[in-house]
Design a protein around this motif. Structure first.
Motif, PDB file in Angstrom:
ATOM      1  N   CYS A   9     -21.108  -0.550  -7.142  1.00  0.00           N
ATOM      2  CA  CYS A   9     -21.596   0.775  -7.540  1.00  0.00           C
ATOM      3  C   CYS A   9     -21.219   1.835  -6.513  1.00  0.00           C
ATOM      4  N   GLU A  10     -21.294   1.489  -5.250  1.00  0.00           N
ATOM      5  CA  GLU A  10     -20.912   2.451  -4.202  1.00  0.00           C
ATOM      6  C   GLU A  10     -19.439   2.811  -4.308  1.00  0.00           C
ATOM      7  N   VAL A  11     -18.608   1.823  -4.584  1.00  0.00           N
ATOM      8  CA  VAL A  11     -17.172   2.081  -4.739  1.00  0.00           C
ATOM      9  C   VAL A  11     -16.909   2.950  -5.970  1.00  0.00           C
ATOM     10  N   ILE A  12     -17.528   2.601  -7.086  1.00  0.00           N
ATOM     11  CA  ILE A  12     -17.302   3.361  -8.319  1.00  0.00           C
ATOM     12  C   ILE A  12     -17.805   4.794  -8.166  1.00  0.00           C
ATOM     13  N   ALA A  13     -18.925   4.970  -7.490  1.00  0.00           N
ATOM     14  CA  ALA A  13     -19.462   6.315  -7.284  1.00  0.00           C
ATOM     15  C   ALA A  13     -18.503   7.198  -6.489  1.00  0.00           C
ATOM     16  N   GLU A  14     -17.638   6.581  -5.692  1.00  0.00           N
ATOM     17  CA  GLU A  14     -16.682   7.324  -4.886  1.00  0.00           C
ATOM     18  C   GLU A  14     -15.293   7.377  -5.514  1.00  0.00           C
ATOM     19  N   ALA A  38       0.823  -1.203   0.000  1.00  0.00           N
ATOM     20  CA  ALA A  38       0.000   0.000   0.000  1.00  0.00           C
ATOM     21  C   ALA A  38       0.857   1.253   0.000  1.00  0.00           C
ATOM     22  N   SER A  39       0.521   2.162  -0.920  1.00  0.00           N
ATOM     23  CA  SER A  39       1.224   3.428  -0.962  1.00  0.00           C
ATOM     24  C   SER A  39       0.553   4.450  -0.075  1.00  0.00           C
ATOM     25  N   GLY A  40      -0.604   4.127   0.430  1.00  0.00           N
ATOM     26  CA  GLY A  40      -1.331   5.027   1.303  1.00  0.00           C
ATOM     27  C   GLY A  40      -2.554   4.326   1.840  1.00  0.00           C
ATOM     28  N   PRO A  41      -3.131   4.853   2.911  1.00  0.00           N
ATOM     29  CA  PRO A  41      -4.301   4.211   3.518  1.00  0.00           C
ATOM     30  C   PRO A  41      -5.455   4.030   2.539  1.00  0.00           C
ATOM     31  N   ASP A  57      -7.351   0.607   2.063  1.00  0.00           N
ATOM     32  CA  ASP A  57      -8.763   0.520   2.413  1.00  0.00           C
ATOM     33  C   ASP A  57      -9.601   0.041   1.241  1.00  0.00           C
ATOM     34  N   LEU A  58      -9.279   0.514   0.039  1.00  0.00           N
ATOM     35  CA  LEU A  58     -10.028   0.095  -1.138  1.00  0.00           C
ATOM     36  C   LEU A  58      -9.851  -1.395  -1.380  1.00  0.00           C
ATOM     37  N   ALA A  59      -8.623  -1.889  -1.282  1.00  0.00           N
ATOM     38  CA  ALA A  59      -8.380  -3.317  -1.473  1.00  0.00           C
ATOM     39  C   ALA A  59      -9.146  -4.141  -0.447  1.00  0.00           C
ATOM     40  N   HIS A  95      -6.596 -10.920  -6.191  1.00  0.00           N
ATOM     41  CA  HIS A  95      -5.176 -10.768  -6.506  1.00  0.00           C
ATOM     42  C   HIS A  95      -4.901  -9.670  -7.538  1.00  0.00           C
ATOM     43  N   TYR A  96      -5.945  -8.961  -7.948  1.00  0.00           N
ATOM     44  CA  TYR A  96      -5.779  -7.884  -8.922  1.00  0.00           C
ATOM     45  C   TYR A  96      -5.843  -6.543  -8.200  1.00  0.00           C
ATOM     46  N   ASP A  97      -4.959  -5.649  -8.615  1.00  0.00           N
ATOM     47  CA  ASP A  97      -4.889  -4.325  -7.992  1.00  0.00           C
ATOM     48  C   ASP A  97      -6.255  -3.644  -8.074  1.00  0.00           C
ATOM     49  N   ALA A  98      -6.808  -3.287  -6.922  1.00  0.00           N
ATOM     50  CA  ALA A  98      -8.144  -2.708  -6.876  1.00  0.00           C
ATOM     51  C   ALA A  98      -8.222  -1.414  -7.677  1.00  0.00           C
ATOM     52  N   ARG A  99      -7.169  -0.602  -7.651  1.00  0.00           N
ATOM     53  CA  ARG A  99      -7.185   0.648  -8.420  1.00  0.00           C
ATOM     54  C   ARG A  99      -7.222   0.367  -9.927  1.00  0.00           C
ATOM     55  N   TRP A 100      -6.514  -0.655 -10.354  1.00  0.00           N
ATOM     56  CA  TRP A 100      -6.512  -1.050 -11.767  1.00  0.00           C
ATOM     57  C   TRP A 100      -7.901  -1.502 -12.192  1.00  0.00           C
ATOM     58  N   VAL A 101      -8.574  -2.266 -11.346  1.00  0.00           N
ATOM     59  CA  VAL A 101      -9.919  -2.747 -11.666  1.00  0.00           C
ATOM     60  C   VAL A 101     -10.902  -1.583 -11.720  1.00  0.00           C
ATOM     61  N   VAL A 102     -10.829  -0.676 -10.749  1.00  0.00           N
ATOM     62  CA  VAL A 102     -11.720   0.476 -10.729  1.00  0.00           C
ATOM     63  C   VAL A 102     -11.500   1.351 -11.962  1.00  0.00           C
TER      64      VAL A 102
END
Length: 271
Positions: free
Chosen positions: A230-235, A9-12, A16-18, A31-38
């Motif tokens: 949807c809640e994650v994507i909305a944020e 993690a480069s930051g909280p 937290d997202l992962a 196993h996939y980077d959550a930021r990449w998926v978003v």
């Protein structure tokens, strides 16, 4: 190859997202980077849906080296998943995302030798008959596959005995009339009329004789996964249009509470 597993993690916020997207029923997707998926999403979480589909599709269809058509692949996340998790040779076909764009993403993930991006419209697929061991389509088939004549044309691309597997947004039961459910009326979109029940899809695929239907089932609590996503994507989405669209769908899913909306998976074997 570039690491597409969650990095340290480069930051909280990344951590937290992962954690928020870690899913007990979809361990491969974790196993996939959550930021990449978003960043590369174009609708419901395609990796979760593909991971739900894969066991029904079967290891024979997804054996190492299998030739798989990923139809309506979007930004090719599902194509990378098929190559990485199952060592498949994937043709990543999409109309809206340029092949060069997907080629860059695929190369960055380290799978340029196993995933070929192409631009293709679902009714004009430039592939030889009997060229694929499997066809996969995640959150796309509903837009073109309700035509009675479509499946027999598509399955000509499968080898005899090959399998097609799709996951589509769906209805728990077919609607009784020509109006949307009253509790969903304020959010109902015209393209939601292509949503159908598992029973409808089973009949639709069975009566044409192109495939033997091996699975047509409703995802238990799929609406909860959809709502969380949807809640994650909305944020978190970097694209404003996606944030706004996801927020609207989240409102509809909360109001519905699983009564109407969810997901159906279908698997058929070419006869």
């Amino acid at each position: 190859m570039p690491d597409i597993t969650p990095p340290p993690a480069s930051g909280p916020s990344d951590e937290d997202l992962a954690a928020r997207l870690a899913h007990a029923r979809h361990p491969r997707s974790n196993h996939y980077d959550a930021r990449w998926v978003v960043a590369n999403q174009m609708g419901p979480n395609a990796l979760w849906l593909l991971e739900w589909l894969a066991p029904a599709l079967g290891l024979d269809a997804l054996r190492p080296g299998a030739r798989v058509l990923d139809l309506g692949c979007g930004r090719a996340m599902t194509s990378v998943f098929l190559a990485r998790e199952y060592d498949a040779q994937v043709t990543a076909a999409d109309l809206w995302i340029a092949p060069d764009d997907n080629a860059r993403r695929i190369a960055e993930a380290g799978f340029a030798d196993r995933v070929l991006p192409v631009r293709a419209e679902a009714h004009d697929l430039p592939f030889a008959e009997a060229g694929f061991d499997a066809i996969v389509s995640i959150d796309a088939y509903q837009y073109f596959g309700t035509d009675d004549l479509y499946l027999p044309t598509l399955t000509r691309l499968l080898k005899p005995g090959g399998r097609i597997g799709v996951v589509v947004p769906a209805l728990r039961e077919e609607l009784a009339g020509d109006e949307p459910p009253e509790h969903l009326e304020r959010w109902w979109e015209p393209d939601w009329w292509c949503f159908h029940s598992a029973g409808w899809w089973r009949r639709h695929w069975s009566r044409g004789g192109a495939v033997e239907v091996e699975a047509a089932d409703w995802q238990p609590d799929g609406w909860r996964d959809w709502l969380l996503w949807c809640e994650v994507i909305a944020e978190e989405s970097p694209e404003q249009w996606h944030r706004e669209s996801a927020a609207k769908v989240a409102e509809a899913l909360r109001a519905d509470g699983g009564r109407t909306l969810g997901f159906v998976r279908l698997v058929g074997r070419r006869t």
